[in-house]
Design a protein around this motif. Structure first.
Motif, PDB file in Angstrom:
ATOM      1  N   HIS A  39       0.855  -1.193   0.000  1.00  0.00           N
ATOM      2  CA  HIS A  39       0.000   0.000   0.000  1.00  0.00           C
ATOM      3  C   HIS A  39       0.886   1.236   0.000  1.00  0.00           C
ATOM      4  O   HIS A  39       1.748   1.386   0.874  1.00  0.00           O
ATOM      5  N   HIS A  40       0.699   2.113  -0.981  1.00  0.00           N
ATOM      6  CA  HIS A  40       1.408   3.382  -1.019  1.00  0.00           C
ATOM      7  C   HIS A  40       0.686   4.330  -0.063  1.00  0.00           C
ATOM      8  O   HIS A  40      -0.501   4.605  -0.244  1.00  0.00           O
ATOM      9  N   LEU A  41       1.381   4.808   0.947  1.00  0.00           N
ATOM     10  CA  LEU A  41       0.742   5.693   1.923  1.00  0.00           C
ATOM     11  C   LEU A  41       0.246   6.973   1.256  1.00  0.00           C
ATOM     12  O   LEU A  41      -0.795   7.503   1.634  1.00  0.00           O
ATOM     13  N   THR A  42       0.969   7.481   0.287  1.00  0.00           N
ATOM     14  CA  THR A  42       0.463   8.543  -0.576  1.00  0.00           C
ATOM     15  C   THR A  42       0.187   7.867  -1.914  1.00  0.00           C
ATOM     16  O   THR A  42       1.100   7.296  -2.508  1.00  0.00           O
ATOM     17  N   PRO A  43      -1.061   7.854  -2.373  1.00  0.00           N
ATOM     18  CA  PRO A  43      -1.391   7.138  -3.608  1.00  0.00           C
ATOM     19  C   PRO A  43      -0.515   7.560  -4.789  1.00  0.00           C
ATOM     20  O   PRO A  43      -0.125   8.720  -4.903  1.00  0.00           O
ATOM     21  N   LYS A  44      -0.236   6.592  -5.651  1.00  0.00           N
ATOM     22  CA  LYS A  44       0.607   6.868  -6.822  1.00  0.00           C
ATOM     23  C   LYS A  44      -0.008   7.958  -7.689  1.00  0.00           C
ATOM     24  O   LYS A  44       0.700   8.780  -8.241  1.00  0.00           O
ATOM     25  N   PHE A  77      -4.685  10.460   5.230  1.00  0.00           N
ATOM     26  CA  PHE A  77      -4.225   9.158   5.703  1.00  0.00           C
ATOM     27  C   PHE A  77      -2.878   8.753   5.118  1.00  0.00           C
ATOM     28  O   PHE A  77      -2.679   7.615   4.714  1.00  0.00           O
ATOM     29  N   SER A  78      -1.933   9.670   5.080  1.00  0.00           N
ATOM     30  CA  SER A  78      -0.626   9.363   4.508  1.00  0.00           C
ATOM     31  C   SER A  78       0.350   8.798   5.543  1.00  0.00           C
ATOM     32  O   SER A  78       1.528   8.659   5.268  1.00  0.00           O
ATOM     33  N   GLU A  79      -0.149   8.459   6.725  1.00  0.00           N
ATOM     34  CA  GLU A  79       0.648   7.814   7.765  1.00  0.00           C
ATOM     35  C   GLU A  79      -0.147   6.650   8.341  1.00  0.00           C
ATOM     36  O   GLU A  79      -1.373   6.720   8.427  1.00  0.00           O
ATOM     37  N   VAL A  80       0.544   5.607   8.747  1.00  0.00           N
ATOM     38  CA  VAL A  80      -0.124   4.423   9.297  1.00  0.00           C
ATOM     39  C   VAL A  80      -0.928   4.788  10.546  1.00  0.00           C
ATOM     40  O   VAL A  80      -2.049   4.314  10.734  1.00  0.00           O
ATOM     41  N   MET A  81      -0.384   5.654  11.385  1.00  0.00           N
ATOM     42  CA  MET A  81      -1.088   6.023  12.627  1.00  0.00           C
ATOM     43  C   MET A  81      -2.402   6.739  12.335  1.00  0.00           C
ATOM     44  O   MET A  81      -3.369   6.570  13.059  1.00  0.00           O
ATOM     45  N   SER A  82      -2.458   7.529  11.266  1.00  0.00           N
ATOM     46  CA  SER A  82      -3.716   8.202  10.929  1.00  0.00           C
ATOM     47  C   SER A  82      -4.745   7.198  10.417  1.00  0.00           C
ATOM     48  O   SER A  82      -5.941   7.361  10.668  1.00  0.00           O
ATOM     49  N   ARG A  84      -4.917   4.013  11.458  1.00  0.00           N
ATOM     50  CA  ARG A  84      -5.357   3.298  12.670  1.00  0.00           C
ATOM     51  C   ARG A  84      -6.266   4.148  13.547  1.00  0.00           C
ATOM     52  O   ARG A  84      -7.139   3.631  14.234  1.00  0.00           O
ATOM     53  N   ALA A  85      -6.064   5.469  13.550  1.00  0.00           N
ATOM     54  CA  ALA A  85      -6.843   6.362  14.407  1.00  0.00           C
ATOM     55  C   ALA A  85      -8.233   6.655  13.851  1.00  0.00           C
ATOM     56  O   ALA A  85      -9.110   7.104  14.591  1.00  0.00           O
ATOM     57  N   ASP A  86      -8.444   6.399  12.571  1.00  0.00           N
ATOM     58  CA  ASP A  86      -9.738   6.674  11.961  1.00  0.00           C
ATOM     59  C   ASP A  86     -10.812   5.772  12.580  1.00  0.00           C
ATOM     60  O   ASP A  86     -10.621   4.554  12.669  1.00  0.00           O
ATOM     61  N   PRO A  87     -11.948   6.328  13.021  1.00  0.00           N
ATOM     62  CA  PRO A  87     -12.983   5.525  13.691  1.00  0.00           C
ATOM     63  C   PRO A  87     -13.531   4.374  12.831  1.00  0.00           C
ATOM     64  O   PRO A  87     -13.750   3.279  13.343  1.00  0.00           O
ATOM     65  N   GLU A  88     -13.754   4.602  11.546  1.00  0.00           N
ATOM     66  CA  GLU A  88     -14.288   3.535  10.687  1.00  0.00           C
ATOM     67  C   GLU A  88     -13.283   2.402  10.540  1.00  0.00           C
ATOM     68  O   GLU A  88     -13.647   1.228  10.621  1.00  0.00           O
ATOM     69  N   LEU A  89     -12.034   2.744  10.295  1.00  0.00           N
ATOM     70  CA  LEU A  89     -11.017   1.703  10.156  1.00  0.00           C
ATOM     71  C   LEU A  89     -10.715   1.045  11.500  1.00  0.00           C
ATOM     72  O   LEU A  89     -10.397  -0.141  11.543  1.00  0.00           O
ATOM     73  N   ALA A  90     -10.840   1.776  12.601  1.00  0.00           N
ATOM     74  CA  ALA A  90     -10.620   1.192  13.924  1.00  0.00           C
ATOM     75  C   ALA A  90     -11.656   0.105  14.201  1.00  0.00           C
ATOM     76  O   ALA A  90     -11.329  -0.944  14.771  1.00  0.00           O
ATOM     77  N   ARG A  91     -12.898   0.332  13.783  1.00  0.00           N
ATOM     78  CA  ARG A  91     -13.937  -0.705  13.928  1.00  0.00           C
ATOM     79  C   ARG A  91     -13.596  -1.927  13.098  1.00  0.00           C
ATOM     80  O   ARG A  91     -13.752  -3.060  13.540  1.00  0.00           O
ATOM     81  N   PHE A  92     -13.128  -1.699  11.870  1.00  0.00           N
ATOM     82  CA  PHE A  92     -12.727  -2.807  11.008  1.00  0.00           C
ATOM     83  C   PHE A  92     -11.569  -3.582  11.635  1.00  0.00           C
ATOM     84  O   PHE A  92     -11.590  -4.811  11.673  1.00  0.00           O
ATOM     85  N   VAL A  93     -10.556  -2.882  12.122  1.00  0.00           N
ATOM     86  CA  VAL A  93      -9.382  -3.530  12.719  1.00  0.00           C
ATOM     87  C   VAL A  93      -9.793  -4.353  13.938  1.00  0.00           C
ATOM     88  O   VAL A  93      -9.332  -5.484  14.112  1.00  0.00           O
ATOM     89  N   ALA A  94     -10.678  -3.818  14.767  1.00  0.00           N
ATOM     90  CA  ALA A  94     -11.153  -4.564  15.933  1.00  0.00           C
ATOM     91  C   ALA A  94     -11.850  -5.850  15.503  1.00  0.00           C
ATOM     92  O   ALA A  94     -11.715  -6.894  16.156  1.00  0.00           O
ATOM     93  N   TRP A  95     -12.578  -5.811  14.400  1.00  0.00           N
ATOM     94  CA  TRP A  95     -13.279  -6.980  13.887  1.00  0.00           C
ATOM     95  C   TRP A  95     -12.301  -7.993  13.281  1.00  0.00           C
ATOM     96  O   TRP A  95     -12.369  -9.192  13.576  1.00  0.00           O
ATOM     97  N   VAL A  96     -11.377  -7.530  12.455  1.00  0.00           N
ATOM     98  CA  VAL A  96     -10.492  -8.437  11.725  1.00  0.00           C
ATOM     99  C   VAL A  96      -9.409  -9.032  12.620  1.00  0.00           C
ATOM    100  O   VAL A  96      -8.874 -10.094  12.318  1.00  0.00           O
TER     101      VAL A  96
END
Length: 122
Positions: A39-44, A77-82, A84-96
Motif C-alpha cells: 500500500h502506497h501511503l500517498t497514492p501513486k 491518511f498518509s501515515e499508518v497512525m492516521s 489506525r486512528a480513523d474511527p471507521e477503520l478502527a472498527r474494522f481492525v477490531a473486527w479483523v
C-alpha cells in the motif's frame, strides 16, 4: 489501447531465518500463503509513486480503498497512525483482529465513499 487492471495480490515467500512480515494496519502476521499487497501511503495517482510503501493483508488494503478516495487518502491518511486512528477503520481492525492471519473476504464499497465510481456508467 486499454490497460489491463491487474490486482496487486502478492504471495510473499519468506526465506528461512527471516522474520514474518506484519500487516501495518491490523498488526497481525502476514503468512507466506496469505493474500497481501503493498500500500502506497500517498497514492501513486497523487504523487506517491516513489513514496513510502507498507505491507498489508489484502482484506485490510481493500477496506481502506472501499472507504476512501485516492484524494482523501492523500490528504488525511498518509501515515499508518492516521489510518489506525480513523474511527471507521478502527472498527474494522477490531473486527479483523479476531480472524485467522490468512483470512480474506470480499470487501464492499462504502455507500458514502466520496469520488467517482470506476467502470461503465448505466
Amino acid at each position: 489501447m486499454r490497460r489491463s487492471r491487474r490486482r496487486n495480490y502478492e504471495n510473499t515467500e519468506s526465506k528461512k531465518g527471516e522474520e514474518q512480515e506484519v500487516c501495518a494496519l491490523c498488526a497481525r502476521a502476514v503468512p507466506p500463503h496469505a493474500k497481501s499487497s503493498r500500500h502506497h501511503l500517498t497514492p501513486k495517482l497523487k504523487g506517491g509513486a516513489q513514496g513510502e510503501v507498507v505491507r498489508l493483508h489484502q482484506v485490510c488494503h481493500d477496506a481502506i480503498h472501499a472507504r476512501y478516495s485516492e484524494a482523501a487518502i492523500a490528504q488525511n491518511f498518509s501515515e499508518v497512525m492516521s489510518l489506525r486512528a480513523d474511527p471507521e477503520l478502527a472498527r474494522f481492525v477490531a473486527w479483523v483482529r479476531h480472524k485467522p492471519d490468512d483470512f480474506h473476504a470480499i470487501t464492499r464499497r462504502a455507500r458514502d465513499k466520496a469520488g467517482r465510481r470506476r467502470g461503465r456508467s448505466a
